[in-house]
Scaffold this motif. Structure first.
Motif, PDB file in Angstrom:
ATOM      1  N   PRO A 390      55.839  40.739  32.440  1.00 31.02           N
ATOM      2  CA  PRO A 390      54.572  40.057  32.143  1.00 31.02           C
ATOM      3  C   PRO A 390      53.408  40.706  32.881  1.00 31.02           C
ATOM      4  O   PRO A 390      53.557  41.225  33.987  1.00 31.02           O
ATOM      5  CB  PRO A 390      54.817  38.626  32.631  1.00 31.02           C
ATOM      6  N   ALA A 391      52.245  40.666  32.249  1.00 37.24           N
ATOM      7  CA  ALA A 391      51.078  41.355  32.813  1.00 37.24           C
ATOM      8  C   ALA A 391      50.622  40.748  34.129  1.00 37.24           C
ATOM      9  O   ALA A 391      50.090  41.450  34.989  1.00 37.24           O
ATOM     10  CB  ALA A 391      49.933  41.342  31.800  1.00 37.24           C
ATOM     11  N   GLY A 392      50.801  39.439  34.340  1.00 36.39           N
ATOM     12  CA  GLY A 392      50.306  38.791  35.556  1.00 36.39           C
ATOM     13  C   GLY A 392      51.391  38.400  36.531  1.00 36.39           C
ATOM     14  O   GLY A 392      51.186  37.481  37.336  1.00 36.39           O
ATOM     15  N   ILE A 393      52.532  39.063  36.503  1.00 42.51           N
ATOM     16  CA  ILE A 393      53.654  38.641  37.322  1.00 42.51           C
ATOM     17  C   ILE A 393      53.431  38.922  38.803  1.00 42.51           C
ATOM     18  O   ILE A 393      54.008  38.241  39.659  1.00 42.51           O
ATOM     19  CB  ILE A 393      54.949  39.327  36.823  1.00 42.51           C
ATOM     20  N   TRP A 394      52.600  39.897  39.170  1.00 47.34           N
ATOM     21  CA  TRP A 394      52.466  40.288  40.578  1.00 47.34           C
ATOM     22  C   TRP A 394      51.083  39.998  41.143  1.00 47.34           C
ATOM     23  O   TRP A 394      50.719  40.560  42.177  1.00 47.34           O
ATOM     24  CB  TRP A 394      52.751  41.783  40.747  1.00 47.34           C
ATOM     25  N   ARG A 395      50.300  39.123  40.534  1.00 47.53           N
ATOM     26  CA  ARG A 395      48.938  38.891  41.003  1.00 47.53           C
ATOM     27  C   ARG A 395      48.671  37.394  41.172  1.00 47.53           C
ATOM     28  O   ARG A 395      49.349  36.554  40.562  1.00 47.53           O
ATOM     29  CB  ARG A 395      47.911  39.487  40.033  1.00 47.53           C
ATOM     30  N   PRO A 396      47.686  37.009  41.998  1.00 44.06           N
ATOM     31  CA  PRO A 396      47.300  35.590  42.122  1.00 44.06           C
ATOM     32  C   PRO A 396      46.325  35.199  41.020  1.00 44.06           C
ATOM     33  O   PRO A 396      45.714  36.047  40.359  1.00 44.06           O
ATOM     34  CB  PRO A 396      46.651  35.535  43.504  1.00 44.06           C
ATOM     35  N   PHE A 397      46.154  33.880  40.866  1.00 47.85           N
ATOM     36  CA  PHE A 397      45.271  33.346  39.832  1.00 47.85           C
ATOM     37  C   PHE A 397      44.394  32.252  40.422  1.00 47.85           C
ATOM     38  O   PHE A 397      44.727  31.639  41.445  1.00 47.85           O
ATOM     39  CB  PHE A 397      46.079  32.784  38.657  1.00 47.85           C
ATOM     40  N   GLY A 398      43.298  31.997  39.729  1.00 48.57           N
ATOM     41  CA  GLY A 398      42.362  30.992  40.198  1.00 48.57           C
ATOM     42  C   GLY A 398      42.894  29.580  40.104  1.00 48.57           C
ATOM     43  O   GLY A 398      42.518  28.713  40.905  1.00 48.57           O
ATOM     44  N   PHE A 399      43.758  29.281  39.116  1.00 46.58           N
ATOM     45  CA  PHE A 399      44.251  27.912  38.976  1.00 46.58           C
ATOM     46  C   PHE A 399      45.149  27.502  40.139  1.00 46.58           C
ATOM     47  O   PHE A 399      45.404  26.309  40.319  1.00 46.58           O
ATOM     48  CB  PHE A 399      45.004  27.751  37.649  1.00 46.58           C
ATOM     49  N   GLU A 400      45.630  28.453  40.935  1.00 43.63           N
ATOM     50  CA  GLU A 400      46.453  28.106  42.084  1.00 43.63           C
ATOM     51  C   GLU A 400      45.652  27.410  43.180  1.00 43.63           C
ATOM     52  O   GLU A 400      46.249  26.822  44.091  1.00 43.63           O
ATOM     53  CB  GLU A 400      47.122  29.362  42.637  1.00 43.63           C
ATOM     54  N   ARG A 401      44.319  27.455  43.123  1.00 47.36           N
ATOM     55  CA  ARG A 401      43.469  26.792  44.111  1.00 47.36           C
ATOM     56  C   ARG A 401      42.816  25.516  43.565  1.00 47.36           C
ATOM     57  O   ARG A 401      42.015  24.899  44.267  1.00 47.36           O
ATOM     58  CB  ARG A 401      42.375  27.756  44.600  1.00 47.36           C
ATOM     59  N   LEU A 402      43.164  25.126  42.334  1.00 48.87           N
ATOM     60  CA  LEU A 402      42.609  23.914  41.749  1.00 48.87           C
ATOM     61  C   LEU A 402      43.467  22.705  42.093  1.00 48.87           C
ATOM     62  O   LEU A 402      44.639  22.836  42.448  1.00 48.87           O
ATOM     63  CB  LEU A 402      42.498  24.063  40.227  1.00 48.87           C
ATOM     64  N   ARG A 403      42.891  21.533  41.979  1.00 42.29           N
ATOM     65  CA  ARG A 403      43.583  20.298  42.363  1.00 42.29           C
ATOM     66  C   ARG A 403      44.817  20.005  41.525  1.00 42.29           C
ATOM     67  O   ARG A 403      45.835  19.588  42.056  1.00 42.29           O
ATOM     68  CB  ARG A 403      42.602  19.123  42.302  1.00 42.29           C
TER      69      ARG A 403
END
Length: 562
Positions: A390-403
Motif C-alpha cells: 500500500p502507498a501509505g503503509i510507512w507514513r503517518p497521517f493527519g487523522f491519527e491526531r484527531l479526536r
C-alpha cells in the motif's frame, strides 16, 4: 326475713384426656384450603415412593399437614437435581395457594389480591404442583396458583409455552461522509478507476479530483491504498454564500469540537473557482475566526495557529455561489510516501509516477525499463504495485491526531495490508542513468522503501547503449527536457530512436515531456497523447508502439488518437 330461693353452685366438667389418639374413622374430616394442600403433599410423597401420611408416624403426619410449613430439598435427595442442593423438611416456609381448576374463560381465571384476573402465562399457571425444585434454599416463595390436572406420559399434546415472535434488531449503519480526493490534472479518470477498484460508491470524476462516499473505515483505507490522490478531504459543511460574513456563520455552525479542540493546532487554507469574493485571504480569516469562536463558546478557549505542522487542517473551497468546508484527514500530501529523501534535478511526484504507470497500461507481471531513471521514482512505485505494498503503509497521517481516531482499527487495517504483500517479483524492473550520483540516490531510496537490493536492477549506462532486458515489455520514463537538456544534446533523440527500433521491437514506449514536438524528434508517430501537469509545466504523455521496421510499413499502428 329469710330467702327461700335455692342457691346456685358452679361446677366444672372434667376435660377429656388428650393422651388417647382417636381412630382414623373418628378423626375430623378437613375441608377447604388445608385439605387441598395436604392432598397435594400426599400426592407428591406418593410420586417419590415415600410413606404416605396414613402409614407414617403421627408426628411426621402432623408435621407435614401443619399449615405454615413446606418441604425443602436436600442435596442428596432432590430428584433430577444436582447433589449441591438439599431437602430440609424442618425448614418453615409459606404455604402454597390452593389449586384451582380453570376452563380458560376470563371469569374462571384465578384472581389476585386486586380482584383482577391473573394474566400470567399458561406455562407458569400449569407448572406441576409437586415440583418444588425451583425454590431457592432459604427464600420464601411468592404465592402462585397451580392446577391439579396432570398430563399422561403417553399423551401427545402440544406444549403450552407460547413463544412470542421477536422483532429483529435494526442493523448498525455507519455514518457515511461525502469525500473529495484531489489529484494532478489529467489523472481524474485513472483515480476514478482506482477508487472503484477499492470498492467505493458513487465515484464521480471532477475537476482535478474525484468525489465519492465512504464511512470512516473507508476514509482510512483511502489514505492507506490510494496511489493517485494528493489528499483525502472530508466534507463537513456546504451552503450558499454571498458575503464574507456568511462564511463566518457557516464556520460557527459546524461541529468542529467533534474532530479537534483547543489543545490542537490549526491551519486553514482557501481555494476558489469563479468566486465573487474580493479577497481570498479575508475569506480564509473569516473561516478561521468562525472555527475559533465555536471552540471558545463550547470549550472555553481557542486553538493556536500552526502553518508548518498543524494537528488539524481545514480547507475552504469557494465557487460562484457556494462555500464548502473540508477536514483534511491526510496531513501531509499523500504523494509523500516517506522513502524519497534523495532527489534528482527534476523528480516526479510519486502519485504522478503511479499515474504514468496506470495510463501506460503497464501490467505488474511484465518487464519494465526506465532508461532515464534519475532517483528511481517510477521504478520504486512499480515495485510497490507489483508486490502489493500500500502507498501509505510507512507514513503517518493527519487523522491519527484527531479526536475520533481508533488506534486499534488503524492497526488492524495495516496488519491486514501487510499480510497481502508478495515476497518477491516475477519480472525484471530495470533502471539506468548516465549519472552515477543519480543511481546511488535511487539505490538509497530503494532501501528506504523497504525493498531488497535485488528488487530493482539499477545500472550506470547511456540510454543510447542500453540493451533490452527482455524480448517485450514497457518503457515508462521521464527524460530530460527544457533546461535539463543541454545545448550539445540535439542529436540525443534521433540516436535513441535508432536504438529503440533496433533492439526494442514489440515494446511499448511511454514518455512524459513538456516538448509537444517530441514525436517529431524521435521520427515516430504517437498512438495516444494524455495531457498532464508536472507541477506548473503543461506536459503530455506520448505512447508509441515500437516495431522493427518503423511506422511507415505499419500504418494501422500509427493512428493518432489525440
Amino acid at each position: 326475713m329469710t330467702d327461700s330461693s335455692p342457691s346456685k353452685t358452679l361446677r366444672l366438667k372434667p376435660k377429656k384426656s388428650t393422651h388417647q389418639e382417636p381412630d382414623d374413622d373418628q378423626r375430623p374430616k378437613r375441608s377447604g384450603a388445608r385439605a387441598r394442600q395436604a392432598a397435594l403433599q400426599e400426592r407428591a410423597l406418593h410420586a417419590r415412593g415415600e410413606d404416605t401420611p396414613e402409614t407414617s408416624s403421627p408426628k411426621s403426619h402432623a408435621r407435614e399437614s401443619r399449615p405454615g410449613t413446606a418441604p425443602r430439598w436436600r442435596d442428596d435427595q432432590a430428584p433430577g437435581r444436582s447433589p449441591s442442593r438439599r431437602f430440609d423438611e424442618s425448614s418453615p416456609s409459606r404455604p402454597r395457594s390452593p389449586a384451582r381448576q380453570t376452563d380458560g374463560s376470563p371469569s374462571a381465571r384465578p384472581r389476585g389480591a386486586s380482584g383482577r384476573p391473573d394474566t400470567r402465562s399458561d406455562a407458569r399457571r400449569n407448572t406441576r404442583a409437586d415440583d418444588t425444585s425451583w425454590q431457592p434454599e432459604g427464600r420464601t416463595p411468592r404465592a402462585r396458583t397451580f392446577t391439579t390436572e396432570r398430563r399422561r406420559p403417553d399423551e401427545d399434546a402440544p406444549p403450552r409455552i407460547q413463544h412470542k415472535a421477536r422483532r429483529p434488531r435494526a442493523p448498525f449503519t455507519a455514518e457515511v461522509f461525502h469525500v473529495f480526493a484531489p489529484c494532478p490534472h489529467g489523472l481524474e479518470e485513472a483515480l476514478s478507476l482506482e477508487l472503484q477498484a477499492l470498492g467505493y460508491d458513487r465515484v464521480e470524476a471532477g475537476r482535478a479530483g474525484c468525489h465519492f462516499d465512504a464511512n470512516w473505515t473507508g476514509i482510512l483505507r483511502a489514505n492507506l491504498y490510494s496511489r493517485l490522490a494528493t489528499r483525502i478531504l472530508v466534507q463537513l459543511a456546504h451552503a450558499p454564500v454571498q458575503h464574507e460574513d456568511d462564511i463566518l456563520a457557516l464556520a460557527r455552525e459546524t461541529e468542529w469540537e467533534r474532530w479537534f479542540g483547543p489543545e490542537d493546532t490549526l491551519r486553514v487554507d482557501t481555494s476558489a473557482i469563479h468566486s465573487p469574493m474580493q479577497s481570498l485571504q479575508y475569506c480564509n480569516l473569516r473561516a478561521k475566526d468562525g472555527i475559533c469562536d465555536r471552540l471558545r463558546e463550547r470549550e472555553g478557549s481557542r486553538p493556536d495557529i500552526d502553518t508548518v505542522r498543524p494537528d488539524a487542517r481545514v480547507h475552504l473551497f469557494l465557487d460562484a455561489t457556494h462555500a464548502t468546508l473540508y477536514l483534511d484527514v491526510s496531513g501531509e500530501s499523500l504523494f509523500k510516501r516517506g522513502w524519497r529523501l534523495d532527489k534528482g534535478e527534476a523528480p516526479l511526484r510519486e502519485n504522478l509516477a503511479a499515474g504514468l504507470l496506470a495510463l501506460s497500461e503497464w501490467q505488474p507481471d511484465a518487464p519494465l525499463l526506465d532508461p532515464f531513471c534519475g532517483s528511481g521514482t517510477i521504478l520504486i512505485e512499480a515495485a510497490w504495485i507489483a508486490l502489493g505494498v500500500p502507498a501509505g503503509i510507512w507514513r503517518p497521517f493527519g487523522f491519527e491526531r484527531l479526536r475520533p481516531h481508533d488506534a486499534r482499527l488503524w492497526r488492524d487495517l495495516k496488519e491486514d495490508a501487510r499480510s497481502h504483500i508478495a515476497p518477491r517479483l516475477e519480472q525484471p524492473l530495470v533502471g539506468s542513468d548516465i549519472d552515477a550520483a543519480a543511481i546511488e540516490a535511487a539505490r538509497a531510496n530503494t532501501e528506504r522503501a523497504h525493498l531488497s537490493p535485488g528488487t530493482i536492477d539499477f545500472r550506470v549506462c547511456d540510454a543510447r547503449q542500453m540493451p533490452a532486458p527482455a524480448d517485450h515489455g514497457w518503457i515508462v520514463t521521464n527524460p530530460p527536457y527544457g533546461e535539463r537538456l543541454g545545448s550539445g544534446e540535439a542529436e540525443l533523440w534521433s540516436q535513441w530512436a535508432s536504438q529503440l527500433k533496433q533492439q526494442y521491437a514489440g515494446w511499448q514506449l511511454n514518455v512524459i515531456t513538456s516538448d509537444l514536438d517530441f514525436p517529431k524528434q524521435l521520427r515516430l508517430k504517437a498512438r495516444r497523447r494524455h495531457p498532464l501537469h508536472n507541477g506548473a509545466l503543461d506536459c503530455r504523455l506520448f505512447q508509441f508502439d515500437l516495431v522493427a521496421k518503423g511506422y511507415r510499413d505499419h500504418p494501422g499502428q500509427a493512428n493518432d488518437i489525440d
